[in-house]
Design an enzyme around this catalytic site. Structure first.
Site, PDB file in Angstrom:
ATOM      1  N   HIS A  94     -36.650  32.012   2.672  1.00  0.00           N
ATOM      2  CA  HIS A  94     -35.851  32.997   3.411  1.00  0.00           C
ATOM      3  C   HIS A  94     -35.104  32.321   4.543  1.00  0.00           C
ATOM      4  O   HIS A  94     -35.635  31.476   5.251  1.00  0.00           O
ATOM      5  CB  HIS A  94     -36.681  34.208   3.854  1.00  0.00           C
ATOM      6  CG  HIS A  94     -37.586  34.043   5.036  1.00  0.00           C
ATOM      7  ND1 HIS A  94     -37.154  34.167   6.341  1.00  0.00           N
ATOM      8  CD2 HIS A  94     -38.917  33.820   5.117  1.00  0.00           C
ATOM      9  CE1 HIS A  94     -38.183  34.028   7.169  1.00  0.00           C
ATOM     10  NE2 HIS A  94     -39.265  33.802   6.459  1.00  0.00           N
ATOM     11  N   GLU A 108     -35.922  38.840   4.850  1.00  0.00           N
ATOM     12  CA  GLU A 108     -37.355  38.725   4.545  1.00  0.00           C
ATOM     13  C   GLU A 108     -38.180  39.352   5.654  1.00  0.00           C
ATOM     14  O   GLU A 108     -39.189  40.008   5.411  1.00  0.00           O
ATOM     15  CB  GLU A 108     -37.753  37.252   4.360  1.00  0.00           C
ATOM     16  CG  GLU A 108     -39.198  37.058   3.866  1.00  0.00           C
ATOM     17  CD  GLU A 108     -40.250  36.995   4.968  1.00  0.00           C
ATOM     18  OE1 GLU A 108     -41.449  37.031   4.642  1.00  0.00           O
ATOM     19  OE2 GLU A 108     -39.887  36.927   6.150  1.00  0.00           O
ATOM     20  N   ASP A 127     -41.929  29.105   2.668  1.00  0.00           N
ATOM     21  CA  ASP A 127     -41.806  29.884   3.898  1.00  0.00           C
ATOM     22  C   ASP A 127     -42.763  29.283   4.923  1.00  0.00           C
ATOM     23  O   ASP A 127     -43.975  29.464   4.817  1.00  0.00           O
ATOM     24  CB  ASP A 127     -42.161  31.347   3.593  1.00  0.00           C
ATOM     25  CG  ASP A 127     -41.976  32.263   4.799  1.00  0.00           C
ATOM     26  OD1 ASP A 127     -41.583  31.778   5.875  1.00  0.00           O
ATOM     27  OD2 ASP A 127     -42.220  33.476   4.647  1.00  0.00           O
TER      28      ASP A 127
HETATM   29  N1  TRP Z   1     -43.617  35.440   5.549  1.00  0.00           N
HETATM   30  C1  TRP Z   1     -44.219  35.439   6.843  1.00  0.00           C
HETATM   31  C2  TRP Z   1     -43.126  35.671   7.822  1.00  0.00           C
HETATM   32  O1  TRP Z   1     -42.017  35.263   7.572  1.00  0.00           O
HETATM   33  C3  TRP Z   1     -44.901  34.158   7.171  1.00  0.00           C
HETATM   34  C4  TRP Z   1     -46.211  34.023   6.527  1.00  0.00           C
HETATM   35  C5  TRP Z   1     -47.367  34.384   7.053  1.00  0.00           C
HETATM   36  C6  TRP Z   1     -46.465  33.482   5.245  1.00  0.00           C
HETATM   37  N2  TRP Z   1     -48.371  34.112   6.168  1.00  0.00           N
HETATM   38  C7  TRP Z   1     -47.841  33.552   5.072  1.00  0.00           C
HETATM   39  C8  TRP Z   1     -45.671  32.943   4.250  1.00  0.00           C
HETATM   40  C9  TRP Z   1     -48.430  33.063   3.908  1.00  0.00           C
HETATM   41  C10 TRP Z   1     -46.261  32.478   3.092  1.00  0.00           C
HETATM   42  C11 TRP Z   1     -47.625  32.539   2.939  1.00  0.00           C
HETATM   43  O2  TRP Z   1     -43.371  36.240   8.853  1.00  0.00           O
HETATM   44 ZN    ZN Z   2     -41.536  35.369   9.845  1.00  0.00          ZN
END
Ligand code: TRP
Ligand code: ZN
Ligand code: CA
Length: 323
Positions: free
Chosen positions: A131, A177, A206
């Site tokens: 993202h 995202e 990510d």
């Molecule tokens: N997607 C979450 C965010 O952008 C970040 C995140 C937290 C995450 N825990 C995760 C991404 C575990 C991948 C796997 O805020």
């Molecule tokens: Zn985030």
């Protein structure tokens, strides 16, 4: 649970036949080859070592985009579209076929940037995404400039190598995202059954440069998980399965649609344990990313070693899974 509809099995079976045919043909070319410079061995070459300085340069550019646009790169704010425009111009120049997919979310236009590497198999697509949006409260350099910049440099490496993968390669940078995986969900919902059935794997990146890093590998699919864990093992890094993240990033809509997913993650707000600090270094009792979703998630909020290692891992997985 009937999460994988039966039509998908039919499509996958057809894809497997194609892959087998390609393997047999690859063998035939290998046997006939009298000179070393043929197409088949090149597709199976090892992934390059990704230069972390190049990834850091992309992060600096994303930081500048935020600095010039009110301090963030969030959905609906000018810094997001500026991020898309910047990356699109670089991918276009490198020879990718790019598409900007628009969607509407909470009164603002959102954008996914899709970049196809021309060629490769038509029946099987390996897709990798990150993202590109930040939260409103900061520049989002670890979350998720890091995954975006690593994938950006890996895409440029694909172009530089003039990679001729057996499978088709598609990269994606998702919008919104942070508002609930809006962009990636929109993409999956708008794929027709045929195109969804062609997706052999989706890899998600990510947060891959957390300042107090952990080395987590998504545990959703055994083969994809092993592709990463075997590689980290060669670097003497003992990974842990990523279990906290189920549903927390852009792989979720793909997984829900029956596509196998994988990825790596260096940790967000959770605290590093003493045992984890012992094997990975860093500080026990502190968050993997103390600046998670904060204004301090800027250029300094990156561990260069983790960013380097994870960028190399991403290149390895993309080379291997598309070959
Ligand atoms: N997607 C979450 C965010 O952008 C970040 C995140 C937290 C995450 N825990 C995760 C991404 C575990 C991948 C796997 O805020
Ligand atoms: Zn985030
Ligand atoms: Ca490297």
């Amino acid at each position: 649970m009937f999460r994988i509809p039966s039509w998908r099995h039919a499509t996958l079976a057809a894809g497997t036949c194609t892959a087998l045919t390609a393997l047999v043909m690859g063998g035939a070319w290998g046997a006939q080859a009298t000179t070393s410079d043929t197409a088949a061995p090149r597709a199976r070459a090892a992934a390059p070592d990704i230069d972390v300085a190049a990834v850091q340069a992309h992060l600096s550019e994303l930081q500048t985009v935020a600095d010039n646009n009110g301090g963030n790169r969030a959905h609906g704010r000018p810094g997001y579209k500026a991020s898309v425009d910047l990356l699109k111009s670089r991918l276009d120049a490198a020879g990718f076929t790019t598409t900007v997919q628009e969607f509407d979310h909470s009164g603002a236009k959102g954008y996914n940037l899709i970049a196809d590497w021309p060629g490769g198999g038509v029946d099987q697509v390996v897709m990798a995404g990150a993202h590109l949006d930040s939260v409103r409260g900061g520049a989002g350099i670890n979350d998720n400039g890091s995954g975006s910049a690593a994938l950006w440099e890996v895409a440029l490496a694909v172009a530089k190598a003039d990679l001729k993968p057996t499978k088709h390669l598609r990269f994606a940078w998702w919008g919104a995202e942070e508002d609930g995986m809006i962009g990636s969900t929109h993409y999956v919902e708008n794929l027709n059954r045929t195109d969804l059935g062609k997706l052999d794997a989706y890899l998600n990146f990510d947060m891959v440069g957390s300042p107090n890093p952990g080395y987590f590998v998504y545990d959703d699919d055994p083969e994809l998980e092993r592709t990463f864990t075997d590689w980290y093992q060669t670097k003497n890094i003992v990974t842990e399965p990523e279990t906290e993240g189920d549903g927390r990033s852009d792989h979720a809509p793909f997984k829900d649609a029956g596509v196998r997913v994988g990825g790596v993650f260096s940790g967000a707000e959770a605290e590093k344990s003493a045992a984890q600090a012992k094997k990975w270094g860093g500080k026990a009792g502190e968050s993997f990313d103390p600046c998670y979703h904060s204004s301090c998630d800027g250029k300094a909020n990156i561990d260069a070693t983790a960013l380097d290692t994870n960028s190399d891992a991403i290149a390895h997985a993309i080379w291997k899974l598309s070959s």
